[in-house]
Design a protein around this motif. Structure first.
Motif, PDB file in Angstrom:
ATOM      1  N   SER A 286      23.734 -33.009  14.903  1.00  0.00           N
ATOM      2  CA  SER A 286      22.549 -33.552  15.555  1.00  0.00           C
ATOM      3  C   SER A 286      21.340 -32.660  15.316  1.00  0.00           C
TER       4      SER A 286
ATOM      5  N   THR B  68      20.165 -32.961  11.675  1.00  0.00           N
ATOM      6  CA  THR B  68      19.532 -34.250  11.399  1.00  0.00           C
ATOM      7  C   THR B  68      18.140 -34.322  11.983  1.00  0.00           C
ATOM      8  N   SER B  69      17.986 -33.926  13.258  1.00  0.00           N
ATOM      9  CA  SER B  69      16.666 -34.018  13.886  1.00  0.00           C
ATOM     10  C   SER B  69      15.667 -33.088  13.209  1.00  0.00           C
TER      11      SER B  69
ATOM     12  N   THR C  87      24.889 -42.278  13.666  1.00  0.00           N
ATOM     13  CA  THR C  87      24.017 -41.457  12.825  1.00  0.00           C
ATOM     14  C   THR C  87      24.643 -41.214  11.466  1.00  0.00           C
ATOM     15  N   CYS C  88      25.916 -40.865  11.448  1.00  0.00           N
ATOM     16  CA  CYS C  88      26.646 -40.601  10.205  1.00  0.00           C
ATOM     17  C   CYS C  88      26.623 -41.818   9.277  1.00  0.00           C
TER      18      CYS C  88
ATOM     19  N   LEU D 191      22.988 -42.658   7.918  1.00  0.00           N
ATOM     20  CA  LEU D 191      22.563 -41.698   6.906  1.00  0.00           C
ATOM     21  C   LEU D 191      23.237 -41.993   5.568  1.00  0.00           C
TER      22      LEU D 191
ATOM     23  N   THR E  18      19.420 -44.142  12.620  1.00  0.00           N
ATOM     24  CA  THR E  18      19.873 -42.755  12.490  1.00  0.00           C
ATOM     25  C   THR E  18      19.328 -41.908  13.631  1.00  0.00           C
TER      26      THR E  18
ATOM     27  N   ASN F  34      21.039 -40.169  16.854  1.00  0.00           N
ATOM     28  CA  ASN F  34      20.975 -38.710  16.846  1.00  0.00           C
ATOM     29  C   ASN F  34      20.384 -38.152  18.139  1.00  0.00           C
TER      30      ASN F  34
ATOM     31  N   THR G 228      21.973 -26.193  10.409  1.00  0.00           N
ATOM     32  CA  THR G 228      20.638 -26.753  10.262  1.00  0.00           C
ATOM     33  C   THR G 228      19.884 -26.097   9.115  1.00  0.00           C
TER      34      THR G 228
ATOM     35  N   LEU H 247      20.541 -36.201   1.790  1.00  0.00           N
ATOM     36  CA  LEU H 247      20.969 -36.408   3.175  1.00  0.00           C
ATOM     37  C   LEU H 247      22.486 -36.339   3.344  1.00  0.00           C
TER      38      LEU H 247
ATOM     39  N   LEU I 294      24.146 -33.970   5.801  1.00  0.00           N
ATOM     40  CA  LEU I 294      24.008 -34.408   7.186  1.00  0.00           C
ATOM     41  C   LEU I 294      25.091 -35.424   7.551  1.00  0.00           C
TER      42      LEU I 294
ATOM     43  N   THR J 163      27.505 -34.754  10.805  1.00  0.00           N
ATOM     44  CA  THR J 163      27.544 -35.679  11.945  1.00  0.00           C
ATOM     45  C   THR J 163      28.912 -36.351  12.068  1.00  0.00           C
TER      46      THR J 163
END
Length: 443
Positions: A262, A265-266, A326-327, A330, A349, A353, A388, A409, A412, A416
């Motif tokens: 998370s 992604t953010s 989210t997974c 993406l 997404t 997230n 991250t 991506l 990510l 996730t």
């Protein structure tokens, strides 16, 4: 029958107390985090013109994004422990003033290495703010309120991109004013509020309920009793571990893995999404307006999901299911070259997230004992930022190597997906542990 020594509670005292605490503390912290996140990710919009001016490739920009989190990781746990020593009001103010000054200094970078150094200093300056506030909220809100309160606080993240996108795009239009580039005006203008809010924090934020003169004596007494009662019968994962051992506890690492997807992604999309959208041939202003949409949708759903998690009391699937969404979204960005479909996928997404933020941190704070909360919260957030930083760097490297943002991506997607699975595994383990006899304290 013997009479209890606990004073009889006045009718409605809980509602009045929590309303007073909520209105006094939460809006100010949301505003602070909004500015923090604007200053963290405004490089994403600055990059639309800055990268060319400074000679930055996508990989170089990714290195700068990653170095922010290297400094963040190195400084976060010490910063959060310092807050315990110096008090929330003083330490949160110190963090905000420092990051504001560093954020303004970013306007004067002249090439790749000064950009790297500036991003590193910004990460060091901001380190400790988020876990410090999460810990601070546990001093004021009983656990039954925490998912919705954390969601309200963290709604500042998507709102920062929702409101910050057109603001940043507009500041880029000041190119040439007073001899400065538009991206230089962007860094300066968006850093000033951090310094002002840091000074205001010294007067607005009391460190503990006992210092809250704006609460009536009976309200302070009720809140302190309620918070103390929450500690009784708790089933912490990191049970009675010394602070140093928290950092090597397997459950803290598992929670960090869950949150890393998370967090990555953010942060990655806040930093890179303007360039992803610009790659469809949009102008800077069009990019700013379209970039608002996914974050605006996520802001609304985030609060709804946090409130739902508190009403149901369910944390595990409230975290795992949005992570899975989210997974999948993406991964699906690799199947389309349409701007419209990409916008839909990015919206879902970010919806998934940001939805996990409230229930995840409520779950984490419930599982950590009071003695390990300061280091435990910081450790989870710090360890998650390792992923991250790596994801932000890889996105730039993969984009340079393949020419494809969706391919960038994929890290990510892995994070996730792994986080969703780990949430379910850890949730089952915690239920089994809660039904078993309490373990003996660690040696």
């Amino acid at each position: 029958m013997a009479t209890t020594s606990v004073p009889t509670e006045l009718p409605g005292i809980e509602r009045r107390t929590m309303r007073a605490v909520g209105w006094r503390i939460v809006p100010f912290l949301v505003l602070c985090y909004f500015i923090a996140y604007v200053d963290r990710v405004n490089a994403g919009f600055a990059a639309l013109t800055m990268n060319k001016d400074l000679g930055l490739s996508q990989a170089m920009f990714g290195i700068g994004g990653g170095l922010f989190f290297v400094a963040y990781v190195l400084c976060e746990v010490p910063s959060n422990l310092a807050m315990e020593k110096f008090g929330a009001r003083v330490w949160i103010a110190r963090i905000m003033i420092t990051w504001g000054l560093v954020g303004a200094a970013m306007a004067f970078v002249v090439g790749p290495f000064s950009f790297y150094f500036g991003r590193f200093l910004l990460g060091a300056a901001e380190a400790g703010f988020f876990p410090g506030v999460i810990l601070y909220l546990t001093y004021w809100f009983p656990k039954a309120y925490r998912a919705r309160i954390v969601a309200l606080f963290m709604v500042a993240i998507p709102i920062s991109s929702f409101l910050g996108s057109p603001l940043s795009a507009g500041l880029l239009q000041l190119d040439g004013a007073a001899g400065l580039h538009g991206w230089q005006w962007l860094f300066i203008a968006e850093a000033i509020p951090a310094v002002l809010l840091g000074l205001a924090a010294l007067f607005v934020l009391p460190s503990r309920p006992a210092e809250a003169k704006w609460l009536a004596p009976e309200q302070r007494a009720w809140l302190e009793r309620r918070l103390e009662a929450d500690k009784v019968g708790a089933a912490p994962v990191a049970h009675h571990l010394p602070l140093l051992k928290v950092l090597s506890n397997k459950y803290v690492w598992a929670l960090a893995l869950i949150y890393s997807g998370s967090s990555a992604t953010s942060n990655a999309l806040s930093l890179w999404q303007p360039q992803i959208l610009k790659s469809f041939g949009l102008s800077n202003l069009e990019t700013g307006l379209l970039n608002m949409i996914p974050f605006g949708i996520a802001s609304v759903f985030m609060v709804f999901w946090g409130l739902r998690a508190d009403k149901s009391g369910e944390r595990v699937y409230s975290t795992a299911l949005p992570l899975a969404l989210t997974c999948l979204c993406l991964a699906a960005t690799n199947l389309t070259s349409s701007l419209t479909l990409t916008m839909v996928l990015l919206s879902f997404t970010l919806l998934g997230n940001y939805a996990i933020k409230g229930p995840f941190w409520a779950m984490a704070t419930e599982w950590l004992s009071a003695g390990t909360a300061a280091a435990g919260i910081a450790a989870i957030n710090t360890l998650s930022h390792l992923g991250t930083g790596i994801a932000s760097w890889l996105l730039g490297v993969i984009k340079d190597a393949t020419g494809s943002f969706p391919m960038g991506l994929l890290p990510l997607v892995v994070l996730t997906g792994a986080g969703s699975i780990m949430t379910i595994i850890l949730g089952r383990g915690s239920r089994a542990q809660a039904s078993a006899p309490a373990p003996a304290p660690a040696e």
